[in-house]
Design a protein around this motif. Structure first.
Motif, mmCIF file in Angstrom:
data_model
loop_
_atom_site.group_PDB
_atom_site.id
_atom_site.type_symbol
_atom_site.label_atom_id
_atom_site.label_comp_id
_atom_site.label_asym_id
_atom_site.label_seq_id
_atom_site.Cartn_x
_atom_site.Cartn_y
_atom_site.Cartn_z
ATOM 1 N N TYR A 22 5.904 0.970 -19.452
ATOM 2 C CA TYR A 22 5.825 2.040 -18.466
ATOM 3 C C TYR A 22 7.198 2.479 -17.961
ATOM 4 O O TYR A 22 7.303 3.468 -17.229
ATOM 5 N N LEU A 23 8.227 1.785 -18.368
ATOM 6 C CA LEU A 23 9.576 2.213 -18.016
ATOM 7 C C LEU A 23 9.982 3.453 -18.804
ATOM 8 O O LEU A 23 10.858 4.211 -18.379
ATOM 9 N N THR A 24 9.333 3.675 -19.952
ATOM 10 C CA THR A 24 9.755 4.769 -20.834
ATOM 11 C C THR A 24 8.613 5.651 -21.313
ATOM 12 O O THR A 24 8.849 6.583 -22.085
ATOM 13 N N ASN A 25 7.377 5.395 -20.898
ATOM 14 C CA ASN A 25 6.251 6.162 -21.447
ATOM 15 C C ASN A 25 5.853 7.379 -20.606
ATOM 16 O O ASN A 25 4.825 8.003 -20.849
ATOM 17 N N GLY A 26 6.668 7.703 -19.581
ATOM 18 C CA GLY A 26 6.383 8.883 -18.779
ATOM 19 C C GLY A 26 5.340 8.682 -17.702
ATOM 20 O O GLY A 26 4.890 9.656 -17.082
ATOM 21 N N ARG A 27 4.976 7.421 -17.438
ATOM 22 C CA ARG A 27 3.967 7.156 -16.412
ATOM 23 C C ARG A 27 4.546 6.255 -15.318
ATOM 24 O O ARG A 27 3.967 5.258 -14.922
ATOM 25 N N SER A 28 5.725 6.641 -14.840
ATOM 26 C CA SER A 28 6.341 5.916 -13.734
ATOM 27 C C SER A 28 6.847 6.905 -12.703
ATOM 28 O O SER A 28 7.116 8.072 -13.009
ATOM 29 N N VAL A 29 6.972 6.430 -11.467
ATOM 30 C CA VAL A 29 7.511 7.247 -10.379
ATOM 31 C C VAL A 29 8.597 6.449 -9.667
ATOM 32 O O VAL A 29 8.601 5.215 -9.707
ATOM 33 N N GLY A 74 -5.568 6.441 -16.479
ATOM 34 C CA GLY A 74 -4.777 5.255 -16.788
ATOM 35 C C GLY A 74 -4.020 4.702 -15.597
ATOM 36 O O GLY A 74 -4.448 4.830 -14.449
ATOM 37 N N SER A 75 -2.877 4.114 -15.884
ATOM 38 C CA SER A 75 -2.107 3.404 -14.864
ATOM 39 C C SER A 75 -0.771 4.095 -14.615
ATOM 40 O O SER A 75 -0.346 4.975 -15.369
ATOM 41 N N VAL A 76 -0.090 3.646 -13.556
ATOM 42 C CA VAL A 76 1.213 4.205 -13.193
ATOM 43 C C VAL A 76 2.061 3.100 -12.582
ATOM 44 O O VAL A 76 1.549 2.207 -11.902
ATOM 45 N N LEU A 77 3.349 3.150 -12.843
ATOM 46 C CA LEU A 77 4.288 2.136 -12.360
ATOM 47 C C LEU A 77 5.232 2.752 -11.334
ATOM 48 O O LEU A 77 5.700 3.883 -11.506
ATOM 49 N N VAL A 78 5.522 2.005 -10.288
ATOM 50 C CA VAL A 78 6.515 2.416 -9.291
ATOM 51 C C VAL A 78 7.790 1.619 -9.527
ATOM 52 O O VAL A 78 7.743 0.384 -9.621
ATOM 53 N N VAL A 79 8.924 2.303 -9.624
ATOM 54 C CA VAL A 79 10.212 1.633 -9.811
ATOM 55 C C VAL A 79 11.190 2.122 -8.747
ATOM 56 O O VAL A 79 11.003 3.179 -8.151
ATOM 57 N N ASN A 80 12.234 1.341 -8.531
ATOM 58 C CA ASN A 80 13.291 1.686 -7.573
ATOM 59 C C ASN A 80 14.647 1.286 -8.119
ATOM 60 O O ASN A 80 14.778 0.261 -8.798
ATOM 61 N N MET A 81 15.654 2.067 -7.781
ATOM 62 C CA MET A 81 17.021 1.594 -7.936
ATOM 63 C C MET A 81 17.251 0.613 -6.796
ATOM 64 O O MET A 81 17.199 1.001 -5.622
ATOM 65 N N ASP A 82 17.495 -0.638 -7.113
ATOM 66 C CA ASP A 82 17.438 -1.664 -6.078
ATOM 67 C C ASP A 82 18.708 -2.503 -6.037
ATOM 68 O O ASP A 82 19.575 -2.411 -6.900
ATOM 69 N N LEU A 140 0.805 -1.222 0.000
ATOM 70 C CA LEU A 140 0.000 0.000 0.000
ATOM 71 C C LEU A 140 0.836 1.269 0.000
ATOM 72 O O LEU A 140 0.384 2.318 -0.474
ATOM 73 N N LYS A 141 2.070 1.206 0.483
ATOM 74 C CA LYS A 141 2.891 2.422 0.417
ATOM 75 C C LYS A 141 3.249 2.743 -1.033
ATOM 76 O O LYS A 141 3.359 3.920 -1.402
ATOM 77 N N THR A 142 3.408 1.723 -1.867
ATOM 78 C CA THR A 142 3.688 1.989 -3.276
ATOM 79 C C THR A 142 2.460 2.560 -3.976
ATOM 80 O O THR A 142 2.591 3.350 -4.924
ATOM 81 N N VAL A 143 1.276 2.186 -3.526
ATOM 82 C CA VAL A 143 0.052 2.796 -4.054
ATOM 83 C C VAL A 143 0.029 4.287 -3.707
ATOM 84 O O VAL A 143 -0.293 5.128 -4.550
ATOM 85 N N VAL A 144 0.384 4.614 -2.463
ATOM 86 C CA VAL A 144 0.427 6.012 -2.034
ATOM 87 C C VAL A 144 1.385 6.814 -2.909
ATOM 88 O O VAL A 144 1.053 7.895 -3.401
ATOM 89 N N LEU A 145 2.580 6.284 -3.105
ATOM 90 C CA LEU A 145 3.593 7.001 -3.875
ATOM 91 C C LEU A 145 3.197 7.130 -5.342
ATOM 92 O O LEU A 145 3.396 8.184 -5.958
ATOM 93 N N ALA A 146 2.621 6.067 -5.901
ATOM 94 C CA ALA A 146 2.210 6.111 -7.304
ATOM 95 C C ALA A 146 1.120 7.150 -7.527
ATOM 96 O O ALA A 146 1.193 7.981 -8.447
ATOM 97 N N LYS A 147 0.096 7.108 -6.687
ATOM 98 C CA LYS A 147 -1.038 8.028 -6.831
ATOM 99 C C LYS A 147 -0.609 9.480 -6.615
ATOM 100 O O LYS A 147 -1.048 10.382 -7.337
ATOM 101 N N SER A 148 0.261 9.707 -5.654
ATOM 102 C CA SER A 148 0.600 11.070 -5.251
ATOM 103 C C SER A 148 1.688 11.718 -6.103
ATOM 104 O O SER A 148 1.663 12.931 -6.316
ATOM 105 N N LEU A 149 2.648 10.931 -6.574
ATOM 106 C CA LEU A 149 3.851 11.526 -7.156
ATOM 107 C C LEU A 149 3.890 11.564 -8.675
ATOM 108 O O LEU A 149 4.788 12.199 -9.242
ATOM 109 N N LEU A 150 2.929 10.922 -9.351
ATOM 110 C CA LEU A 150 2.959 10.987 -10.815
ATOM 111 C C LEU A 150 2.918 12.429 -11.319
ATOM 112 O O LEU A 150 3.686 12.775 -12.239
ATOM 113 N N PRO A 151 2.072 13.312 -10.766
ATOM 114 C CA PRO A 151 2.095 14.707 -11.234
ATOM 115 C C PRO A 151 3.480 15.357 -11.074
ATOM 116 O O PRO A 151 3.889 16.156 -11.929
#
Length: 433
Positions: A377-384, A311-319, A203-214
């Motif tokens: 979603y790695l390159t379409n501008g819809r990731s955080v 639409g949708s949004v993807l959360v990624v991390n340097m891991d 759920l924390k990734t949901v928070v970050l995805a929803k909030s930070l895409l803008p």
């Protein structure tokens, strides 16, 4: 006879998982030791490598990399041991505090900030493989001007979909928030809690995805991030839309908060989802391999989060960040190994093994077909970025604490207030430090 016996021992060491007690007193950890063949020169340097990759499949890949490196460098011996997070970080801290730190170890965003501030991380700015990293990776590696770590994967977080169950109920994979709401409400009406969530990353990734895409779609990202760092803009307020969505998910029965509190990531959640009675699960894409090991009798795929109106949004991390102990007596030898690890083909075998994406400048995608829907979603501008290094506070851990409160009944406003308090505490500690 003696030579055969040593070769046999080597084979056992390369295949076995040895359970030993860890420095902190934890009950067990997995310790993997690699030794040179008898005919090679006696090792002149021994390196220790500590990490949070402990699953057999991941460790087998680490084995292959370490052994191939030692085959090329007969004067080096490397031992690896790993334990699961969050215990890993407590042990890492204790080892460093007692001057028993390993030569090489894995870190996350929070530990990069803390250990970097304490000057415990060696400078990696002279490594020859730095130019091989993608622009995205470089934006993280060089965020504070120092090179304290190198990422070895780009991880992603997605919505696991039980395709057979959706089809049996006449439902489709949701592509936006309205569709997601409709399908979740449908399953609730059927007496089914639709989403399996864990107590850490779901759920924390949901928070970050929803909030930070803008934020990530704006033209002045750096300036906005700096205002968050200084406290000029309230980061907790920026996260409020995400907290409100999570509050809705809990209130409408899409997620069972009490259940999620006791569900550990990529373990208990996989067992629940593998039973085939729930249409969705929220977790990291690297878990696909472990899910298959449970032999679910349904088809599944992983999609980005369908939580935006458009639409949708993807959360990624340097891991799987790799750092070198600044107090290691073998810094140069450790650097040479990290250079080897971050070569294209060597690193790709590690990335592909984890159903993740490469931080290097290459276009290869993991072989795992289940994660292909998230690739665009790695390159379409819809990731955080879930834990952006340009944010000079540990957002990844802070949001986890806020979500724990929400699973126990906190409102979105209470979660935002908790985020505000955690940010203030971090800034005070940073000032005092």
């Amino acid at each position: 006879m003696k030579s055969k016996r040593k070769i046999h021992i080597l084979s056992l060491l390369l295949c076995a998982v040895l359970l030993v007690s860890v420095l902190s007193g934890c009950s067990s950890k997995e310790n993997f030791i690699y030794t040179q063949p008898e005919e090679s020169a006696a090792p002149q340097t021994s390196l220790t490598f500590f990490g949070f990759k402990y699953e057999a499949l991941n460790v087998m890949e680490i084995e292959k990399i370490l052994y191939s490196y030692m085959t090329l460098h007969s004067d080096i011996n490397i031992s690896y041991d790993g334990i699961k997070t969050p215990d890993y970080f407590a042990v890492l801290n204790k080892r460093l505090e007692t001057d028993n730190g390993d030569d090489i170890f894995m870190v996350d965003h929070e530990r990069t900030l803390e250990l970097g501030r304490q000057k415990r991380l060696a400078d990696l700015s002279d490594l020859s493989t730095l130019d091989n990293f993608s622009d995205l990776a470089k934006s993280q590696i060089f965020a504070d001007g120092a090179v304290d770590y190198l990422p070895t994967t780009v991880s992603a977080f997605g919505l696991y979909c039980n395709l057979d169950l959706l089809s049996a109920h006449g439902q489709a994979v949701p592509q936006n928030l309205a569709e997601f709401e409709a399908v979740c409400d449908y399953f609730v009406s059927q007496g089914i809690t639709p989403i399996v969530a864990n107590n850490d990353i779901s759920l924390k990734t949901v928070v970050l995805a929803k909030s930070l895409l803008p934020l990530y779609q704006s033209e002045d990202i750096a300036a906005k991030i700096e205002r968050f760092n200084s406290g000029q803009d309230d980061f907790s307020q920026a996260l409020l839309p995400g907290f409100e969505l999570v509050e809705k998910m809990l209130r409408r029965g899409w997620v069972n908060g009490e259940e999620a509190l006791g569900v550990s990531k990529t373990k208990d959640d996989l067992v629940l989802f593998a039973q085939g009675e729930r249409p969705f699960m929220l977790t990291g894409v690297w878990a696909t391999v472990r899910l298959r090991e449970l032999q679910p009798d349904f088809q599944f795929a992983v999609y980005p989060y369908p939580i935006m109106e458009d639409g949708s949004v993807l959360v990624v991390n340097m891991d799987t960040r790799i750092s070198i102990n600044a107090e290691s007596p073998h810094i140069e030898e450790a650097k040479r190994f990290v250079e080897y690890l971050t070569q294209d083909d060597v690193l790709w075998s590690f990335v592909n093994n984890q159903s993740s994406f490469s931080p290097l400048q290459e276009s290869r995608l993991a072989d795992d077909q289940a994660i292909q829907p998230i690739s665009p979603y790695l390159t379409n501008g819809r990731s955080v970025l879930g834990s952006d290094d340009n944010l000079r506070f540990p957002v990844w851990d802070m949001t986890r604490q806020c979500i724990t409160g929400m699973l126990s009944g906190d409102s979105a406003e209470t979660a935002a207030a908790a985020m505000r308090r955690l940010f203030a505490e971090w800034k005070n500690a940073e000032t005092e430090g």
